[in-house]
Design a protein around this motif. Structure first.
Motif, short mmCIF file in Angstrom:
data_model
loop_
_atom_site.label_atom_id
_atom_site.label_comp_id
_atom_site.label_asym_id
_atom_site.label_seq_id
_atom_site.Cartn_x
_atom_site.Cartn_y
_atom_site.Cartn_z
N PHE A 1 0.94 -1.30 -0.11
CA PHE A 1 0.31 0.22 -0.31
C PHE A 1 0.82 1.33 -0.28
CE2 PHE A 1 -2.56 -2.69 2.57
CZ PHE A 1 -3.59 -3.14 0.81
N ALA A 2 2.55 1.19 1.03
CA ALA A 2 3.17 2.36 0.38
C ALA A 2 4.25 2.01 -0.34
CB ALA A 2 3.29 2.69 2.42
N ASP A 3 4.52 1.07 -1.10
CA ASP A 3 5.35 0.82 -1.42
C ASP A 3 7.11 1.18 -1.88
OD1 ASP A 3 6.49 0.59 -4.64
OD2 ASP A 3 6.87 2.32 -5.31
N LYS A 4 7.40 0.75 -0.31
CA LYS A 4 8.08 0.82 0.94
C LYS A 4 8.67 -0.45 1.18
CE LYS A 4 6.70 5.37 3.05
NZ LYS A 4 6.60 5.96 4.03
N ALA A 5 9.97 -0.49 1.14
CA ALA A 5 10.35 -1.55 1.52
C ALA A 5 11.53 -1.59 2.53
CB ALA A 5 10.84 -2.53 0.16
N ASN A 6 11.85 -2.62 3.38
CA ASN A 6 12.95 -2.89 4.49
C ASN A 6 13.71 -3.78 3.86
OD1 ASN A 6 12.46 -0.62 6.33
ND2 ASN A 6 10.12 -1.84 6.86
N THR A 7 14.22 -4.03 3.90
CA THR A 7 15.54 -5.21 3.73
C THR A 7 15.45 -6.27 5.05
OG1 THR A 7 17.63 -4.18 5.28
CG2 THR A 7 17.55 -3.97 2.81
N MET A 8 16.24 -7.60 5.07
CA MET A 8 15.68 -8.53 6.00
C MET A 8 16.55 -8.07 7.04
SD MET A 8 14.59 -10.88 6.94
CE MET A 8 13.61 -11.47 5.10
N VAL A 9 18.18 -7.29 6.60
CA VAL A 9 18.42 -7.03 8.41
C VAL A 9 17.36 -6.01 9.18
CG1 VAL A 9 20.18 -6.09 9.14
CG2 VAL A 9 20.66 -7.15 7.11
N GLN A 10 16.39 -5.14 8.28
CA GLN A 10 15.90 -4.03 9.03
C GLN A 10 14.75 -4.56 9.82
OE1 GLN A 10 15.48 -1.74 5.79
NE2 GLN A 10 16.46 0.28 6.32
N LEU A 11 14.33 -5.78 9.14
CA LEU A 11 13.04 -6.44 9.72
C LEU A 11 13.78 -7.09 11.21
CD1 LEU A 11 10.60 -7.88 6.27
CD2 LEU A 11 10.83 -6.09 7.60
N LEU A 12 15.03 -7.50 10.43
CA LEU A 12 15.17 -8.23 12.24
C LEU A 12 15.52 -7.86 13.60
CD1 LEU A 12 16.66 -10.66 13.95
CD2 LEU A 12 18.89 -10.17 12.95
N GLU A 13 16.01 -6.21 12.76
CA GLU A 13 16.63 -5.53 14.10
C GLU A 13 15.05 -4.83 14.50
OE1 GLU A 13 19.10 -3.49 14.64
OE2 GLU A 13 19.72 -5.39 14.27
N LYS A 14 14.14 -4.78 13.42
CA LYS A 14 12.49 -4.81 13.95
C LYS A 14 11.96 -5.93 15.44
CE LYS A 14 10.70 -1.66 10.25
NZ LYS A 14 9.03 -1.49 9.44
N VAL A 15 12.36 -6.46 14.77
CA VAL A 15 11.74 -7.58 16.12
C VAL A 15 12.60 -7.76 17.27
CG1 VAL A 15 12.48 -9.90 16.68
CG2 VAL A 15 11.57 -9.46 14.17
N LYS A 16 14.09 -6.94 17.02
CA LYS A 16 14.86 -6.69 18.94
C LYS A 16 14.13 -5.65 19.27
CE LYS A 16 18.51 -9.03 16.80
NZ LYS A 16 20.20 -8.59 16.00
N LEU A 17 13.75 -4.95 18.08
CA LEU A 17 13.55 -3.73 18.76
C LEU A 17 11.99 -3.63 19.92
CD1 LEU A 17 14.21 -0.65 19.77
CD2 LEU A 17 13.06 -0.18 17.81
N TYR A 18 11.07 -4.05 18.95
CA TYR A 18 10.01 -4.76 19.08
C TYR A 18 9.48 -5.14 20.55
CZ TYR A 18 7.87 -2.25 15.01
OH TYR A 18 7.78 -1.59 14.14
#
Length: 270
Positions: free
Chosen positions: A223-240
């Protein structure tokens, strides 16, 4: 040396055995803790984690080291015994469905998201096709993997989104082969540690965190045409996961550095 390499490198007792370290004393002011220089604050936190892990260790002078199969300390490990243990731990789908969404440290919106997932009520493209919302031609996964989007594909089998589990398992030190369905994936991920409740609770939180990150990333791309890398997704898991634990436990003493390095040690369940 393996789990606390930084402290080992700084220790003046690198050549001593575990028994000799114990004899010196590894309590708060024990002689075992002598360093080549003054420790930084985050290194002092590592010492606290290490001491906590050692509080339940009892050394027996006249006993030899041996591997112990806790489910059967008399006979020891057998394939038959392991199979029976796994069979006893099986949980019916209905029971799992009642367990999956709810965790005391997880925000309500995440629990609602998980509740919809296990009932296949996410608006994934296969569900939208069945509801005649989109055509079959628009059913491909948003990651560009070329496969049709479903909950099992999105969470587990997608070449992009599914790879998040490999990074997370490497981070927390859990190594499993992913099953084919979401419900089986939850059960295997949570109960891989056996009956240790604090560890199961932690894995439950991480599982919910991962599906929340995956679903939000999918929607951002769609919906927003925005993409994170896999490393950024892992960082989100750690942060959340860290923020969720801190929100419910104001006395949680560990910061980002230690959580990024070894979350199990922070919780004392390594």
């Amino acid at each position: 040396m393996e789990r606390f390499r930084r402290l080992f490198d700084l220790s003046v007792h690198q050549d001593l055995t575990v028994g000799a370290m114990h004899a010196l004393g590894w309590g708060e002011n024990g002689e075992a803790w002598r360093w080549r220089r003054r420790l930084f604050a985050w290194e002092e936190e590592l010492v606290v984690v290490l001491r906590n892990l050692l509080t339940n260790i009892t050394l027996q002078e006249f006993e030899t080291d041996a591997w112990l199969w806790r489910p059967d300390t008399v006979v020891g490990f057998t394939v038959r015994g392991a199979y029976q243990m796994l069979m006893r731990q099986e949980i019916q789908d209905a029971d799992v469905a009642s367990i999956v969404p709810w965790h005391k440290n997880v925000p309500l919106k995440v629990s609602i998201c998980a509740w919809r997932l296990i009932r296949n009520r996410w608006p994934t493209k296969d569900n939208l096709v069945r509801g005649s919302v989109i055509s079959h031609e628009n059913q491909l996964c948003i990651s560009g993997c070329g496969q049709q989007e479903s909950i099992d594909h999105l969470i587990i089998h997608c070449n992009f989104f599914g790879n998040l589990w490999n990074l997370v398992k490497s981070w927390i030190g859990v190594y499993l082969v992913d099953p084919h369905q979401v419900m089986d994936h939850f059960h295997q991920f949570i109960y891989s540690s056996g009956g240790y409740a604090p560890r199961r609770s932690f894995l439950h939180l991480i599982w919910l965190c991962c599906i929340w990150v995956i679903w939000n990333e999918r929607n951002q791309r769609l919906f927003a045409d925005k993409a994170n890398t896999m490393v950024q997704l892992l960082e989100k898991v750690k942060l959340y996961s860290l923020h969720w634990l801190k929100a419910k436990n104001v006395c949680f003493p560990f910061g980002y550095h230690l959580w990024w390095q070894n979350p199990l040690a922070c919780l004392g369940i390594g």
